[in-house]
Motif scaffolding. Structure first.
Motif, short mmCIF file in Angstrom:
data_model
loop_
_atom_site.label_atom_id
_atom_site.label_comp_id
_atom_site.label_asym_id
_atom_site.label_seq_id
_atom_site.Cartn_x
_atom_site.Cartn_y
_atom_site.Cartn_z
N TYR A 152 -11.60 1.22 -4.99
CA TYR A 152 -10.71 1.70 -3.94
C TYR A 152 -10.00 0.49 -3.33
O TYR A 152 -10.66 -0.44 -2.86
CB TYR A 152 -11.49 2.48 -2.88
CG TYR A 152 -11.89 3.85 -3.38
CD1 TYR A 152 -10.99 4.91 -3.35
CD2 TYR A 152 -13.16 4.08 -3.90
CE1 TYR A 152 -11.34 6.17 -3.83
CE2 TYR A 152 -13.52 5.34 -4.38
CZ TYR A 152 -12.61 6.38 -4.34
OH TYR A 152 -12.96 7.61 -4.83
N VAL A 192 -7.71 6.47 -2.82
CA VAL A 192 -7.11 6.60 -4.14
C VAL A 192 -7.85 5.63 -5.06
O VAL A 192 -7.81 4.42 -4.84
CB VAL A 192 -5.61 6.27 -4.13
CG1 VAL A 192 -5.01 6.43 -5.54
CG2 VAL A 192 -4.86 7.12 -3.12
N TYR A 226 -0.15 3.95 -2.59
CA TYR A 226 -1.41 4.63 -2.30
C TYR A 226 -1.26 5.63 -1.16
O TYR A 226 -1.88 6.70 -1.18
CB TYR A 226 -2.50 3.60 -1.98
CG TYR A 226 -2.73 2.62 -3.11
CD1 TYR A 226 -3.04 3.06 -4.39
CD2 TYR A 226 -2.59 1.25 -2.91
CE1 TYR A 226 -3.23 2.17 -5.44
CE2 TYR A 226 -2.77 0.35 -3.96
CZ TYR A 226 -3.09 0.81 -5.22
OH TYR A 226 -3.27 -0.07 -6.25
N TYR A 279 -7.95 2.75 0.95
CA TYR A 279 -7.17 3.92 0.57
C TYR A 279 -8.05 4.89 -0.21
O TYR A 279 -8.93 4.47 -0.98
CB TYR A 279 -5.98 3.49 -0.30
CG TYR A 279 -4.94 2.70 0.45
CD1 TYR A 279 -4.15 3.29 1.44
CD2 TYR A 279 -4.76 1.35 0.20
CE1 TYR A 279 -3.20 2.56 2.12
CE2 TYR A 279 -3.81 0.61 0.88
CZ TYR A 279 -3.04 1.22 1.85
OH TYR A 279 -2.11 0.49 2.54
N CYS A 299 0.28 8.65 -2.72
CA CYS A 299 -0.73 9.38 -3.48
C CYS A 299 -1.61 10.21 -2.53
O CYS A 299 -1.89 11.39 -2.81
CB CYS A 299 -1.59 8.42 -4.29
SG CYS A 299 -0.76 7.67 -5.72
N GLU A 300 -2.06 9.59 -1.45
CA GLU A 300 -2.89 10.32 -0.48
C GLU A 300 -2.15 11.54 0.05
O GLU A 300 -2.72 12.63 0.17
CB GLU A 300 -3.26 9.39 0.68
CG GLU A 300 -4.27 8.32 0.34
CD GLU A 300 -4.53 7.39 1.50
OE1 GLU A 300 -5.66 6.88 1.62
OE2 GLU A 300 -3.60 7.14 2.31
N GLY A 358 0.77 -1.24 0.00
CA GLY A 358 0.00 0.00 0.00
C GLY A 358 0.79 1.28 0.00
O GLY A 358 0.21 2.37 0.04
N ASP A 360 -5.08 6.36 -9.44
CA ASP A 360 -3.88 5.72 -9.96
C ASP A 360 -4.28 4.77 -11.09
O ASP A 360 -5.35 4.15 -11.04
CB ASP A 360 -3.14 4.96 -8.86
CG ASP A 360 -1.90 4.28 -9.39
OD1 ASP A 360 -0.92 4.99 -9.66
OD2 ASP A 360 -1.92 3.04 -9.56
N GLN A 388 -8.42 3.31 -8.08
CA GLN A 388 -7.58 2.57 -9.02
C GLN A 388 -8.36 2.33 -10.31
O GLN A 388 -9.48 1.82 -10.29
CB GLN A 388 -7.16 1.23 -8.42
CG GLN A 388 -6.29 0.39 -9.32
CD GLN A 388 -4.95 1.03 -9.65
OE1 GLN A 388 -4.58 1.13 -10.83
NE2 GLN A 388 -4.24 1.50 -8.64
#
Length: 572
Positions: A415, A429, A382, A427, A385-386, A379, A393, A431
């Motif tokens: 997610y 983010v 992610y 997460y 990214c957060e 992870g 992503d 996908q």
């Protein structure tokens, strides 16, 4: 019209015990599955609260191992609830007159009664925990299980047991799946564990993923031999979005159980009114050729579509960036952690490269795709990214000619779930994986896969994401023709083209709705995004006009016609 009340049961004490010992509770992914399907539910970690809500359907996430935990679950069924368990509950096996069979390998499930919408007769299951009715129990004649479907060792292998067992208990029932479906979806999408070594290559030489570069497809959980087929020109590809089909199995069953209760199951449709499925095109700027950028802009204008441009350092000139955004395209990040090019897998380097792009382009960068699909661990990407404001992503896609298609079992935005150390949170983010790169490139598949890919994605109403590098668009005539073919065929099948940012914005908006059902069975919804459509399944549809029906999960689902509390509020 009364809506069904769905409650998810997570025994808080049992969950804390699991996390304390580093054990994952991937059954929690049922939350993401229901949320993406737009189905209202409530999660309870206190038995008293769940009992007060009195759900019609209870999905067991984690009941616990104590006798009182299992007694409570059976009592809810005794009192009239439909209790559904995806694997687990193994201490209940003997009490239900069954024996558990050990199984550590992938199996294939044959699902009965769902042939009308499943694209594949057999679904790959990565986490099976079969129960078999014991001889002793069969002779006693009490509480016999109703078996549905079959599990097989291999697609043509011997039968291992039923796909699911139903036990009638009092005025309710317990449905115990011999497949842990939420965990299977997680394993397909994210792998069984962190990526820390090369994956196993295809024996026929078409998928050499053992080249010493850690990447997303080193964690694939599909089988090179069992899960690939050949295109019309003998290109091998992974043809089945297993994860998406397992999601549909869950929703279809909820619909049918709701029907049996005489209630309605509401759901928020995947896409806005008028859109059935979405196509997405992205580019990776690898060589940063300004000339290739102009060729790509011309091709996009010719085809009438907008796309997502993933930019690698050092990128383009500000003038070219302005041309891209002025044409309505999205600028995105292309993180380079490839050691052969001086890249580093670290949060500091991720942040540095991203900051360079934001300053150079002046754009609001919200999505990323890693160069060469580089990926390590579970992870950390992610989390990076957060921390840096990346909301989506696109890294999880094939890196080789022989593993195009659905190596991660999905065409839907989703997610990802975290490991036990982060209490299996989701997460923040989104996908959005891709199907293939640069069709008609000499080292990649030809156009024969376009039709099968688009048909398969249409079947699950997902996102058909194709990657084309600007450099190959500029230099290779065949790649340009393949681009035109993707756009033409997608439009003919009713696809709508969106950028990654648009898909992300829509999914974020619909997730904020959070449909809910109050204690009386009334549907509540607030802040519906513009164009959102609430549908429902209830049998029969005697008073529903035929043109308002839309098949979802193999069943007719017209627009919700009952009262919705708070639905007057809409957001744009």
């Amino acid at each position: 019209m009364q809506a069904v009340k769905i409650g998810l049961w997570l025994n808080r004490n049992a969950a804390e015990y699991h996390w304390k010992h580093g054990q994952n509770i991937f059954q929690l992914y049922i939350e993401e599955i229901l949320s993406h399907a737009g189905i209202p539910y409530r999660l309870f970690d206190q038995a008293e609260q769940l009992h007060a809500y009195r759900p019609d359907i209870i999905v067991n996430v984690l009941a616990g191992e104590r006798d009182e935990d299992l007694d409570r679950l059976l009592q809810w069924a005794q009192d009239g609830a439909v209790v559904i368990a995806y694997g687990g509950l193994n201490r209940l096996a003997s009490r239900m007159g069954c024996v558990e069979v050990g199984c550590r390998e992938a199996v294939y499930a044959e699902i009965e009664g769902m042939e009308s919408f499943l694209q594949e007769k057999l679904l790959r299951a990565l986490c099976s925990q079969p129960w078999l009715p014991s001889n002793r129990h069969e002779k006693s004649g009490s509480l016999l299980a109703e078996a549905q479907g079959k599990l097989r060792l291999g697609k043509a292998g011997s039968e291992l047991g039923a796909a699911s067992l139903t036990f009638r208990i009092g005025s309710g029932k317990l449905i115990r799946w011999n497949v842990d479906i939420p965990s299977t979806v997680v394993f397909l999408q994210q792998g069984r564990g962190p990526v820390y070594q090369d994956g196993i290559p295809a024996e026929d030489g078409t998928g050499g993923i053992d080249e010493g570069i850690l990447k997303a497809d080193d964690g694939m959980e599909v089988d090179w031999k069992k899960d690939r087929i050949l295109s019309d020109s003998n290109i091998p590809y992974f043809s089945i979005p297993y994860g998406d089909l397992w999601r549909e199995v869950i929703v279809h069953e909820l619909m049918k159980e709701t029907e049996g209760l005489g209630l309605a199951l509401p759901l928020l449709d995947y896409w806005p009114r008028g859109i059935e499925q979405v196509a997405m095109i992205s580019h990776d700027s690898d060589f940063n050729s300004e000339e290739a950028a102009r060729t790509t802009l011309e091709l996009l204008k010719e085809c009438g579509v907008r796309s997502t441009w993933c930019m690698i350092e050092p990128g383009y000139s500000r003038e070219t960036y302005d041309m891209i955004t002025a044409a309505g395209h999205e600028l995105a990040f292309h993180f380079n952690a490839l050691e052969a090019e001086g890249g580093i897998w670290s949060q500091d380097e991720f942040a540095r490269q991203l900051q360079h792009l934001r300053q150079a382009s002046g754009a609001d960068i919200v999505s990323n795709k890693n160069h060469y699909t580089r990926f390590e661990g579970w992870g950390e990407l992610y989390r990076w990214c957060e921390a840096e404001g990346i909301q989506a992503d696109q890294t999880r896609g094939p890196s080789k000619k022989g593993n195009v298609g659905f190596p991660f079992g999905t065409a839907h935005p989703y997610y990802p779930i975290a490991w036990a150390g982060e209490r299996n949170r989701l997460y923040d983010v989104l996908q959005i994986g891709f199907l293939t790169q640069d069709l008609e490139h000499p080292m990649l598949p030809d156009m024969s896969v376009i039709g099968p890919f688009l048909q398969a994605v249409k079947g699950v109403r997902g996102v058909a994401h194709f990657l084309f590098h600007q450099q190959h668009i500029h230099h290779i005539d065949g790649v340009r023709e393949a681009f035109r073919a993707v756009v033409s065929q997608a439009k003919s099948l009713g696809y709508t083209f969106w950028t990654c940012a648009e898909i992300t914005s829509w999914e974020q908006a619909r997730r904020k709705v959070r449909l809910s059902v109050d204690a009386s069975g009334a549907l509540e919804a607030g802040h519906l995004p513009e164009g959102a459509v609430i549908r429902y399944y209830q049998h029969p549809h005697a008073d529903v006009e035929e043109e308002s029906k839309r098949d979802r999960y193999g069943l007719p689902c017209p627009e919700w016609s009952g009262m919705i509390k708070g639905a007057a509020e809409r957001t744009r």
